[in-house]
Structure formats: structure tokens, C-alpha cells
Design an enzyme around this catalytic site. Structure first.
Site, PDB file in Angstrom:
ATOM      1  N   GLU A  15       0.870  -1.196   0.000  1.00 38.42           N
ATOM      2  CA  GLU A  15       0.000   0.000   0.000  1.00 38.42           C
ATOM      3  C   GLU A  15       0.899   1.235   0.000  1.00 38.42           C
ATOM      4  O   GLU A  15       1.965   1.228   0.643  1.00 38.42           O
ATOM      5  CB  GLU A  15      -0.833  -0.031   1.295  1.00 38.42           C
ATOM      6  CG  GLU A  15      -1.646   1.213   1.577  1.00 38.42           C
ATOM      7  CD  GLU A  15      -2.254   1.214   3.008  1.00 38.42           C
ATOM      8  OE1 GLU A  15      -1.622   0.656   3.941  1.00 38.42           O
ATOM      9  OE2 GLU A  15      -3.351   1.774   3.172  1.00 38.42           O
TER      10      GLU A  15
ATOM     11  N   ASN B 256      -6.864   6.414  -1.573  1.00 42.87           N
ATOM     12  CA  ASN B 256      -5.778   5.470  -1.304  1.00 42.87           C
ATOM     13  C   ASN B 256      -6.035   4.309  -2.276  1.00 42.87           C
ATOM     14  O   ASN B 256      -6.954   3.522  -2.065  1.00 42.87           O
ATOM     15  CB  ASN B 256      -5.867   5.033   0.169  1.00 42.87           C
ATOM     16  CG  ASN B 256      -4.717   4.131   0.584  1.00 42.87           C
ATOM     17  OD1 ASN B 256      -4.037   3.566  -0.258  1.00 42.87           O
ATOM     18  ND2 ASN B 256      -4.532   3.991   1.882  1.00 42.87           N
TER      19      ASN B 256
ATOM     20  N   LYS C 191      -9.456   2.335  -1.938  1.00 43.61           N
ATOM     21  CA  LYS C 191      -9.674   1.736  -0.603  1.00 43.61           C
ATOM     22  C   LYS C 191     -11.013   2.151   0.009  1.00 43.61           C
ATOM     23  O   LYS C 191     -11.334   3.348   0.071  1.00 43.61           O
ATOM     24  CB  LYS C 191      -8.510   2.132   0.312  1.00 43.61           C
ATOM     25  CG  LYS C 191      -8.526   1.484   1.699  1.00 43.61           C
ATOM     26  CD  LYS C 191      -7.209   1.818   2.408  1.00 43.61           C
ATOM     27  CE  LYS C 191      -7.108   1.267   3.804  1.00 43.61           C
ATOM     28  NZ  LYS C 191      -5.807   1.606   4.426  1.00 43.61           N
TER      29      LYS C 191
ATOM     30  N   GLU D 150      -5.848   8.748   7.711  1.00 45.49           N
ATOM     31  CA  GLU D 150      -6.409   8.316   6.421  1.00 45.49           C
ATOM     32  C   GLU D 150      -7.772   8.961   6.163  1.00 45.49           C
ATOM     33  O   GLU D 150      -8.114   9.276   5.036  1.00 45.49           O
ATOM     34  CB  GLU D 150      -6.511   6.793   6.366  1.00 45.49           C
ATOM     35  CG  GLU D 150      -5.153   6.144   6.216  1.00 45.49           C
ATOM     36  CD  GLU D 150      -5.249   4.703   5.775  1.00 45.49           C
ATOM     37  OE1 GLU D 150      -5.850   4.417   4.734  1.00 45.49           O
ATOM     38  OE2 GLU D 150      -4.712   3.848   6.512  1.00 45.49           O
TER      39      GLU D 150
ATOM     40  N   CYS E 202      -4.944  -3.042   2.763  1.00 43.96           N
ATOM     41  CA  CYS E 202      -4.662  -2.996   4.203  1.00 43.96           C
ATOM     42  C   CYS E 202      -5.854  -3.279   5.108  1.00 43.96           C
ATOM     43  O   CYS E 202      -6.231  -4.419   5.302  1.00 43.96           O
ATOM     44  CB  CYS E 202      -4.008  -1.666   4.560  1.00 43.96           C
ATOM     45  SG  CYS E 202      -3.216  -1.772   6.188  1.00 43.96           S
TER      46      CYS E 202
ATOM     47  N   ASN F 279       0.216  -1.274   5.248  1.00 44.27           N
ATOM     48  CA  ASN F 279       1.150  -0.610   6.171  1.00 44.27           C
ATOM     49  C   ASN F 279       0.495  -0.715   7.538  1.00 44.27           C
ATOM     50  O   ASN F 279      -0.426   0.055   7.841  1.00 44.27           O
ATOM     51  CB  ASN F 279       1.260   0.893   5.867  1.00 44.27           C
ATOM     52  CG  ASN F 279       2.100   1.217   4.656  1.00 44.27           C
ATOM     53  OD1 ASN F 279       3.292   1.432   4.752  1.00 44.27           O
ATOM     54  ND2 ASN F 279       1.451   1.272   3.501  1.00 44.27           N
TER      55      ASN F 279
END
Ligand code: CDV
Length: 311
Positions: A47, A110, A127, A146, A172, A197
């Protein structure tokens, strides 16, 4: 005759904040070459592979934020990786921060892309399960912003036919949600590619490191088995400017067993030859969805977000 695919997971050690895209793309290219020399035809990168895990930093200026984002893919700095993939005949999954413009409005996601062996982008995933927070947390050991820097993905969970298989993507935190893998499996996913991550610390509670790794593996292994899919999981690992990331990259079989795993916390390639028919017996028996799923009892899954006591 069984269908086989040699695939690789390319774990990355820390990407320092000060590193340029050119430096990082060189590292990715070296990993791609190494994977190709192990016979891999598909490589999964982490990621946000092109930069440090920047959601740990509080930023206010747009220009400061934008330097972590790609507004074109491939762009001038990432093009060498695509050219190399084409030369080597190796496809890849790459996680990155995407800046998109639609009807004059800027959107940030993301994202991850799936690239075929001829260097063509086949698909993109944005994401969906964004962890963390959007406000500054003064007492946290570091930020996890995020929810500040990205919008929730607007393109759903999809699959693509690639590498003679059906491939789905997620990123993730998505791996902790069974809905991710089930929606992909309902579209026939045989391989789920995933970059991540995962910080060594839980910013909200004391949590031993061994539990961070246990929950990571538990999520991969349970979801692989319950959906009879291969899972290719690529981490960023080690201390990134002093902030630890758990690592633990792995290739998990449809039986739920770990077929291969990273040994260290640096740049490392793990390769494995996937038997794409290994999950077939599960799809025919215990996880024969057509025969055993009882969707009339699953209504709450799409109607209700949070738990509510009803007794
Ligand atoms: N990058 C991530 O999505 N990390 C989350 C952390 C915050 C728990 C993860 O699920 O690993």
C-alpha cells in the site's frame, strides 16, 4: 492439468520521508527484477508504495499534501516501472495515493492498480475501509489520518481476468473485514492482492506487538479459507523514520495455510507457485456458495452499519 501461476510478494523496508520517487521506483524495479528471476509473472507491492506512510503526519497546506499524490498513472517518475514490467513480462499490483479531478473538483484516494504483463493498467481499486481519524489527536504517539487525506473508495470491490486467473484487489484495513473477501469471492476471485502498512502500535490502546501480527495473519488465513482464495499480502516493514511497521508479508493458500512468508523487515521477495485449482474442492463442498449460503438471513449486513442491542 492443473492451472499454475508463479506469483511473488515484494515486501519493502522503510521508505524515509526524504526519499524521492526516483529512489523508490528504483527499489521497486530491483524487486520486480528479482521476482522475475524467481519465475514470477505477477508481483504484489505494498500500500502507498511510492512514499513514506504519510498519514502519520498532520499537514494543512494542499501543496504539502499533494506531494505524496500521483495525478497520473503512469506519470513521468513511475513510467520506468511500467516499461520494465513490459520488458520482463511481469505484471504487478501497486498501491499509491491517487489525486483525481472530476468536474473541476479534486478527489484523493488510497488506491491500487493492477497492471498486466504488457504494462497495461487493467483495473483500479480505491480503498473502502479507511481506518484512523480526521482530526488531530494530541495524545496519540503518532497520527493515523487516512480519514483526513482520503475519500472512501467509490468504485466497489471488483475482479479482473488476469494472469489466466480471476484477480481481486483490496488494501490494508480491508483485510480485517470479511465482507471484502466475500464480495470478491462472489465474483469468482481466485487471487486477492493486498498491500498494507500496519503500524506496530495501536494508537488508541496498549496492544502487544505479537497480537498485531496475530490479527494480521488471522485475517489473511481465515478469509483465504472461507473464500477458497489465494491471498498475496505485501507489507511495508521496519522503522520508517522511527515509526515501526509490522511487516509479515505472506502468501496464503485457499486452505488457510501460509505457503510462504517474509523473513525480515527489509526489501524482500517471496515467490510461490500457486495451484489455482487448490480451492476447487472447498468451492464444491463446504463453501459451495450456491448450495449453502442463506442470503434471506443476511439482510442486516447491508442494512445496518453498527451493532444495536435488540433484546
Ligand atoms: N494502513 C492501514 O489500513 N492500517 C490499519 C491500521 C491502522 C490498523 C490496518 O488495518 O493495518
Amino acid at each position: 492439468m492443473s492451472r499454475k501461476l508463479t506469483a511473488a510478494v515484494a515486501q519493502m523496508g522503510p521508505v524515509p520521508l526524504a526519499d524521492t520517487r526516483a529512489t523508490t521506483v528504483k527499489r521497486l524495479s530491483a524487486l520486480l527484477r528479482e521476482a522475475a528471476s524467481s519465475g514470477a509473472r505477477f508481483v504484489v507491492f505494498p500500500e502507498l508504495a511510492l512514499t513514506t506512510f504519510f498519514p502519520r503526519y498532520w499537514m494543512e497546506e494542499e501543496s504539502e499534501i499533494d506531494r505524496f499524490f500521483e495525478s497520473r498513472m503512469p506519470g513521468p517518475q513511475t513510467r520506468p516501472l511500467f516499461d520494465l514490467a513490459k520488458d520482463l513480462g511481469v505484471g504487478f499490483y501497486l498501491g499509491y495515493a491517487e489525486r483525481a479531478e472530476k468536474e473541476g473538483k479534486v478527489h484523493r484516494y488510497n488506491s491500487a492498480i493492477l497492471v498486466e504483463r504488457d504494462g497495461r493498467i487493467l483495473g483500479r481499486y480505491r480503498k473502502i475501509h479507511l481506518p484512523g481519524h480526521s482530526e488531530y489527536l494530541p495524545h496519540a504517539p503518532f497520527q493515523h489520518l487516512e480519514k483526513r487525506y482520503f475519500e472512501v473508495g467509490d468504485e466497489g470491490f471488483k475482479v479482473w481476468r488476469a494472469f489466466d486467473a480471476v484477480v481481486g484487489m483490496c488494501i490494508c484495513n480491508d483485510r480485517r473485514w470479511p465482507e471484502t473477501f466475500r464480495v470478491l469471492a462472489l465474483q469468482g476471485a481466485e487471487i486477492v492482492a493486498l498491500g498494507y502498512n500496519t503500524p506496530c502500535e495501536n494508537i488508541y490502546h496498549e496492544e502487544p506487538l505479537h497480537l498485531r501480527m496475530f490479527h494480521h495473519r488471522l485475517s489473511l488465513q481465515a478469509n483465504a479459507y472461507q473464500n477458497a482464495s489465494w491471498v498475496l499480502a505485501a507489507a511495508k516493514a521496519g522503522k520508517e523514520d522511527g515509526f515501526g511497521l509490522i511487516g509479515g508479508s505472506a502468501i496464503v493458500a485457499p486452505t488457510g495455510e501460509i505457503a510462504a512468508q517474509a523473513q525480515g523487515e527489509g526489501d524482500e521477495v517471496i515467490a510461490f507457485t500457486l495451484d489455482l485449482e487448490l480451492g476447487d474442492y472447498l468451492r464444491r463442498t463446504v463453501f459451495n456458495f450456491e448450495k449453502h449460503r442463506r442470503i434471506e438471513h443476511y439482510r442486516l449486513i447491508t442494512e445496518r452499519v453498527g451493532a444495536r442491542e435488540e433484546v
